[in-house]
Every structure is written in C-alpha cells, then in structure tokens.
Design an enzyme around this catalytic site. Structure first.
Site, PDB file in Angstrom:
ATOM      1  N   GLY A  23       0.798  -1.213   0.000  1.00 31.50           N
ATOM      2  CA  GLY A  23       0.000   0.000   0.000  1.00 31.50           C
ATOM      3  C   GLY A  23       0.831   1.263   0.000  1.00 31.50           C
ATOM      4  O   GLY A  23       2.049   1.254  -0.079  1.00 31.50           O
ATOM      5  N   CYS A  24       0.116   2.395   0.092  1.00 30.35           N
ATOM      6  CA  CYS A  24       0.768   3.699   0.011  1.00 30.35           C
ATOM      7  C   CYS A  24       1.554   3.987   1.279  1.00 30.35           C
ATOM      8  O   CYS A  24       1.290   3.468   2.342  1.00 30.35           O
ATOM      9  CB  CYS A  24      -0.286   4.775  -0.213  1.00 30.35           C
ATOM     10  SG  CYS A  24      -1.633   4.723   0.970  1.00 30.35           S
ATOM     11  N   GLY A  25       2.559   4.845   1.163  1.00 30.75           N
ATOM     12  CA  GLY A  25       3.328   5.246   2.327  1.00 30.75           C
ATOM     13  C   GLY A  25       4.354   4.236   2.776  1.00 30.75           C
ATOM     14  O   GLY A  25       4.998   4.404   3.781  1.00 30.75           O
ATOM     15  N   ILE A  76      -1.130   9.555   4.583  1.00 31.16           N
ATOM     16  CA  ILE A  76      -1.088   9.040   3.215  1.00 31.16           C
ATOM     17  C   ILE A  76      -1.001   7.519   3.205  1.00 31.16           C
ATOM     18  O   ILE A  76      -1.367   6.886   2.226  1.00 31.16           O
ATOM     19  CB  ILE A  76       0.099   9.630   2.422  1.00 31.16           C
ATOM     20  CG1 ILE A  76       1.427   9.296   3.119  1.00 31.16           C
ATOM     21  CG2 ILE A  76      -0.061  11.120   2.232  1.00 31.16           C
ATOM     22  CD1 ILE A  76       2.643   9.537   2.257  1.00 31.16           C
ATOM     23  N   HIS A 133      -1.357   2.145   6.996  1.00 32.06           N
ATOM     24  CA  HIS A 133      -0.669   1.569   8.155  1.00 32.06           C
ATOM     25  C   HIS A 133      -0.074   2.657   9.033  1.00 32.06           C
ATOM     26  O   HIS A 133       0.016   2.502  10.248  1.00 32.06           O
ATOM     27  CB  HIS A 133       0.406   0.570   7.714  1.00 32.06           C
ATOM     28  CG  HIS A 133       1.198   1.019   6.546  1.00 32.06           C
ATOM     29  ND1 HIS A 133       2.220   1.921   6.648  1.00 32.06           N
ATOM     30  CD2 HIS A 133       1.102   0.698   5.233  1.00 32.06           C
ATOM     31  CE1 HIS A 133       2.749   2.140   5.449  1.00 32.06           C
ATOM     32  NE2 HIS A 133       2.087   1.420   4.570  1.00 32.06           N
TER      33      HIS A 133
END
Length: 266
Positions: free
Chosen positions: A108-110, A177, A180
C-alpha cells in the site's frame, strides 16, 4: 494528542481543469508527504513516507508495533528536526533490529516496514475479549469517519483511522497518506493516553491487510472495521488471533469475516 503539523497536512497548488471541452486554471490542495527518519539511541531504524502530523504518536506507535518498545513510557524523549525530517528518539533499552528478524515491506501507500519475528509473536495467543457491539454502532462509526476528515474531503489523498469505545462515536480521527501509518498513529495515541483497548473498534478507511491486523493484535484490539475489504491472509490470521473483522461497511450493512459473536443484531 499531538498535532505536530507545522508544515501543514495539505499544500496549495494550481491545477488546470479540463471540463466541457475547455481548460481553466484553478486553485486546489494536495496532501503533504515527507520522508520521516526514525533514529533511536543514535541508530537509524527506518525512513517512512508520511503525512507531517501526529508525529510523536507515529513514532510511539511504530516503535511499539515493530517490537522496539513494550510501552509508551519506554520512550525517554523525542526531538524532531523539521529541516531534515528526522526524529531523534531515546528509549530505555533498544531491541537490536537484527534480533527482530527479517524486514517485511508492507503493501500500500506510504510504504511501511514490519519485522517477521514480531509478526509471528503477535499471533501466538488469541485475544480473549467479551466485548459485543451492535451492528448499527459499527455503521454509525464508519459513517462518522467518512465525513469527519477535512484533509480527505479536500485532497482525496489520505486514509483515515479512528477508535470507537463501546460502540460510541469516536472522539478523534487521524489521517495519513499510508493506511498503516494512520493505524500506527492511532495506536501511539492510545498508548500515550493509557487507553484500555479491550472494548474498542478500530475503524479504518483502507483495506485490512495482514500488517494492519498484526498492529491491532499488539494492542489486543478485538474488532477491526473498514469500508474496504480484508485480504485472505488477514482473514486466516484473524481467525487464529481471535479478532473480529467487519468489512465493506455501508449505510445499511457490512460483512463479518471472522468471530461474528462480537456483533449484535440489535
């Protein structure tokens, strides 16, 4: 809660809008993103892309869910260098990262990181929680979470997370963003405030993947809820961990993937 966001969570930007066969400049905002490095007892641990807010909670949550600390009071001090985006942290006893196992870069992002040994340890003993929450309270919590974030409504570039205690509407939410990262910031806040997590629902706008599950398990959170879906790995792990997963939460319904005994019909 700390709102350590001097830079701002969103940045103004001029865009060119295409609409009805014409082009026109207009003002908008984009979500801020910075590379934050955690340096613990003079040792660099990780650099994570994140939203520049709630950074002390983020540091606390990340160190806890990664296994570097066991409680918030293990942290002796934190200093943030905003020019270098570097958080210098002092803890009582730093666990050697080499002893925590192989790093696993999360989806995922970040882009986040976890350690395999901590992932294994987090699932050894199932959660024993007798909490039971009416289904309508899950729906109300998710509806609140979707409407409360000015940052998301303005930029569309972040995930949000919050906690509901005994089915009540959340008292705060946190954006980032990375989904998690948002969860780590929530967990850090709960740790620093000494919140009893045996009767809470962790609500998130992102999908529930295995790393989110492991983070919740570290704090013995019994119920996870999301507008999104769980992954197959998170469902298998949640069965073993004794965690209830509620996914696809909508205005009238949701799907309970594991341990449905905690959800009340009325």
């Amino acid at each position: 809660m700390d709102h350590d966001n001097e830079l701002g969570e969103m940045i103004p930007h001029t865009i060119t809008r295409y609409r009805n066969h014409s082009l026109k400049e207009e003002q908008t905002h984009v979500a801020a993103e910075v590379p934050l490095t955690f340096e613990v007892n003079d040792r660099e641990i990780a650099t994570l892309m994140c939203t520049p807010s709630h950074l002390k909670a983020f540091a606390c949550g990340f160190l806890f869910t990664s296994g570097f600390i066991k409680a918030a009071d293990d942290i002796l001090g934190m200093d943030l260098d905003r020019k270098k985006w570097r958080m210098e942290i002092r803890v009582r006893d730093l666990m050697d990262p080499d002893l925590l196992g192989k790093r696993v870069y999360t989806s995922g992002c970040g882009k986040g990181v976890m350690y395999t040994s901590m992932m294994e340890l987090s699932g050894r003993h199932p959660i024993e929680s007798s909490v039971r929450i009416p289904g309508e309270d899950i729906i109300r919590t998710m509806g609140w979470l979707q409407k409360c974030s000015t940052l998301h409504n303005t930029t569309g570039g972040v995930h949000s997370a919050a906690v509901s205690v005994n089915g009540a509407l959340p008292g705060f939410h946190i954006d980032d963003i990375g989904r998690h990262n948002a969860v780590d910031k929530i967990i850090g806040t709960l740790l620093m405030e000494g919140t009893d997590c045996s009767n809470i629902v962790l609500a998130t706008t992102g999908r529930i993947s295995s790393e989110i599950l492991h983070k919740a398990r570290r704090l013995d959170i019994p119920i996870l809820a999301s507008r999104g879906a769980p992954t197959h790995q998170s469902v298998l792990l949640a069965e073993e961990m004794g965690i209830t997963i509620a996914g696809f939460v909508r205005r009238t319904n949701f799907a309970v993937f594991t341990h449905a005994r905690r959800i009340l019909a009325r």
